[in-house]
Design a protein around this motif. Structure first.
Motif, PDB file in Angstrom:
ATOM      1  N   GLY A   1      33.053  60.592  64.968  1.00 28.88           N
ATOM      2  CA  GLY A   1      32.753  59.230  64.534  1.00 28.88           C
ATOM      3  C   GLY A   1      31.876  58.414  65.473  1.00 28.88           C
ATOM      4  O   GLY A   1      30.821  58.862  65.916  1.00 28.88           O
TER       5      GLY A   1
ATOM      6  N   PHE B   1      33.619  57.648  53.618  1.00 29.53           N
ATOM      7  CA  PHE B   1      34.859  57.596  54.389  1.00 29.53           C
ATOM      8  C   PHE B   1      35.857  56.608  53.786  1.00 29.53           C
ATOM      9  O   PHE B   1      37.061  56.796  53.914  1.00 29.53           O
ATOM     10  CB  PHE B   1      34.569  57.313  55.863  1.00 29.53           C
TER      11      PHE B   1
ATOM     12  N   GLU C   1      38.900  50.662  57.810  1.00 27.19           N
ATOM     13  CA  GLU C   1      39.202  51.877  58.574  1.00 27.19           C
ATOM     14  C   GLU C   1      37.936  52.728  58.704  1.00 27.19           C
ATOM     15  O   GLU C   1      37.607  53.254  59.771  1.00 27.19           O
ATOM     16  CB  GLU C   1      40.290  52.678  57.851  1.00 27.19           C
ATOM     17  N   SER C   2      37.232  52.815  57.603  1.00 30.43           N
ATOM     18  CA  SER C   2      36.003  53.588  57.583  1.00 30.43           C
ATOM     19  C   SER C   2      34.957  52.963  58.504  1.00 30.43           C
ATOM     20  O   SER C   2      34.245  53.646  59.239  1.00 30.43           O
ATOM     21  CB  SER C   2      35.542  53.666  56.119  1.00 30.43           C
TER      22      SER C   2
ATOM     23  N   PHE D   1      35.886  53.772  62.027  1.00 31.96           N
ATOM     24  CA  PHE D   1      35.610  55.180  62.308  1.00 31.96           C
ATOM     25  C   PHE D   1      34.130  55.380  62.640  1.00 31.96           C
ATOM     26  O   PHE D   1      33.770  56.095  63.574  1.00 31.96           O
ATOM     27  CB  PHE D   1      36.002  56.044  61.100  1.00 31.96           C
TER      28      PHE D   1
END
Ligand code: PHE
Ligand code: NA
Length: 452
Positions: A43, A277, A205-206, A209
């Motif tokens: 990431g 993602f 969250e994506s 990341f």
């Protein structure tokens, strides 16, 4: 040798050219490769290195390649011959053009196979096959596709035929027309999917990341992958941008075009990453599943989510559009060479290169089934070897030598005339193309050789 007089093709407008170059840049690299290598390499930190490579290495080399093409006004090998002669430099610079012609065809040979997966998935999704699919079923579905050389060959052939058919029609009525149809579709679909991604609950969250760097996950090998990908995603090092540059009329601004290409390609990769993602995390799936991310992981998500049928179909439709607008640009350096240097008609050049590349693609097809245990470079199967050879060796080397030629061999006066930068920018460009880009590329290369 006087300038070759060529019955030359050209873009009809500056916008048409920029759109075509964006079409070349935006492809499976953005939608398939970037997300899965980002997932595999942890990431944020990887993304940061990749962005650094784009700005410090990709942008200057993109400008250099477009400029060489426009100044040479010929196919990549001929352009290099003309420019080397102009600079009283060795004839062997022609190899840079040949590297481009060959490399483009190498990439195309596996690109159409992967694009074929996309096309097959488009129809799967359209016919409702992903509805209620769970992880096991998605795995079975993917395995069924890649273990069947018949199916793979069928889709590979369809993509190859469409590609060849488009390019056989020429720059204006082939490439431009196709691009004008495909690119708006691609942008609209991506915008819809981005809108959807923000509602998945995993958008942040994506985002974390992709953008929170954790440098403990970074290795020299990840850095080489990021560098190779910067070249791959901008279609650099393979004569594509050179040949697209050779169709640019003298009055267009190369720097402006290059900025558009870089921004569009980068934004689309990041947006695609966010979308993918968000869907992956939103359905509690894993990011690091490799080349199967798009084809094994996403269908599970499409099967579970509401509206998955529509979003899945849109998504794989977008993958196909992006792939086709790139595949046409991989074969174009070879076609222009056969046309301009060897007197082939465009039709004949397109179909014969298409056939040869299609045959090479069978190696990739079989590397997913009956030849999967046959190793070529190290432990890599045929597909992995070709991917490694092109993205991690030929592309960086092509880019390195492009930078060296423009930075050190070519006349600075000619260069400045073509690139038309204001004074301070000219300095910055000069330092980047002479020092920064070549040293960074060489460094990453050597670090990897030592390590492996
Ligand atoms: N830039 C394309 C992509 O991201 C791939 C490509 C590489 C196209 C080299 C042309 C030449 O998918
Ligand atoms: Na790209």
């Amino acid at each position: 040798m006087a300038r070759l007089k060529l019955s030359h093709q050209a873009w009809s407008t500056q916008t048409a050219f920029i759109l075509a170059a964006i079409g070349s840049a935006v492809g499976l690299g953005n939608l398939w490769k970037f997300p899965y290598i980002t997932g595999e390499n942890g990431g944020g930190a990887f993304v940061l290195v990749y962005l650094g490579c784009i700005v410090l290495i990709g942008l200057p080399i993109l400008i250099a390649e477009l400029t060489l093409g426009r100044s040479g006004q010929a196919s990549p090998p001929q352009a290099m011959a003309i420019l080397a002669q102009e600079a009283k430099a060795s004839k062997s610079w022609v190899f840079l053009g040949v590297n481009g012609v060959l490399g483009g065809l190498f990439i195309l040979s596996f690109y159409t196979v992967i694009a074929g997966w996309g096309l097959s998935y488009f129809f799967d999704s359209l016919s409702g096959q992903f509805i209620a699919m769970d992880a096991d079923a998605a795995g079975v579905n993917f395995d069924a596709l890649v273990s069947s050389s018949g199916q793979l060959i069928f889709w590979h052939s369809v993509v190859m035929i469409i590609t060849v058919w488009i390019v056989s029609k020429g720059v204006k009525s082939g490439l431009e027309k196709a691009i004008n149809l495909m690119m708006p579709g691609l942008f609209i679909i991506l915008a819809i999917l981005l809108g959807y991604a923000t509602t998945t609950g995993a958008f942040s969250e994506s985002f974390h990341f992709l953008f929170d760097p954790d440098f403990s996950k970074l290795t020299w090998n990840s850095v080489l992958i990021a560098l190779g990908h910067a070249f791959f995603t901008l279609s650099l090092g393979f004569g594509t941008m050179m040949v697209y540059g050779s169709y640019i009329p003298a009055q267009y601004s190369i720097v402006r075009a290059a900025l558009w290409i870089v921004v569009a390609d980068t934004v689309i990769a990041l947006v695609a990453g966010l979308v993918i993602f968000s869907i992956v995390f939103g359905n509690n799936l894993a990011a690091g599943s490799g080349p199967g991310l798009l084809f094994q992981t996403l269908p599970i998500a499409f099967g579970q989510m509401s509206g998955g049928w529509i979003f899945g179909t849109l998504f794989f439709g977008m993958v196909v559009l992006a792939a086709l607008s790139s595949s046409i640009s991989m074969i174009e350096p070879g076609i222009s060479w056969l046309e301009q240097n060897w007197g082939y008609s465009r039709q004949k050049a397109a179909w014969s290169l298409g056939l040869a590349t299609w045959a090479l693609g069978l190696g990739t097809v079989w590397s997913f089934n009956w030849l999967s245990d046959m190793h070529w470079i190290g432990q890599r199967n045929f597909f992995e070897s070709l991917d490694f050879l092109t993205a991690n060796v030929m592309l960086p080397l092509g880019g390195l030598f492009t930078a060296l030629f423009v930075g050190w061999v070519w006349s600075q006066t000619r260069r400045n005339q073509e690139i038309e930068l204001s004074n301070p920018m000219q300095k910055i460009f000069s330092i980047t193309i002479r020092w920064v880009a070549p040293i960074l590329v060489a460094l990453v290369f050597v670090a990897n050789l030592i390590q492996s």
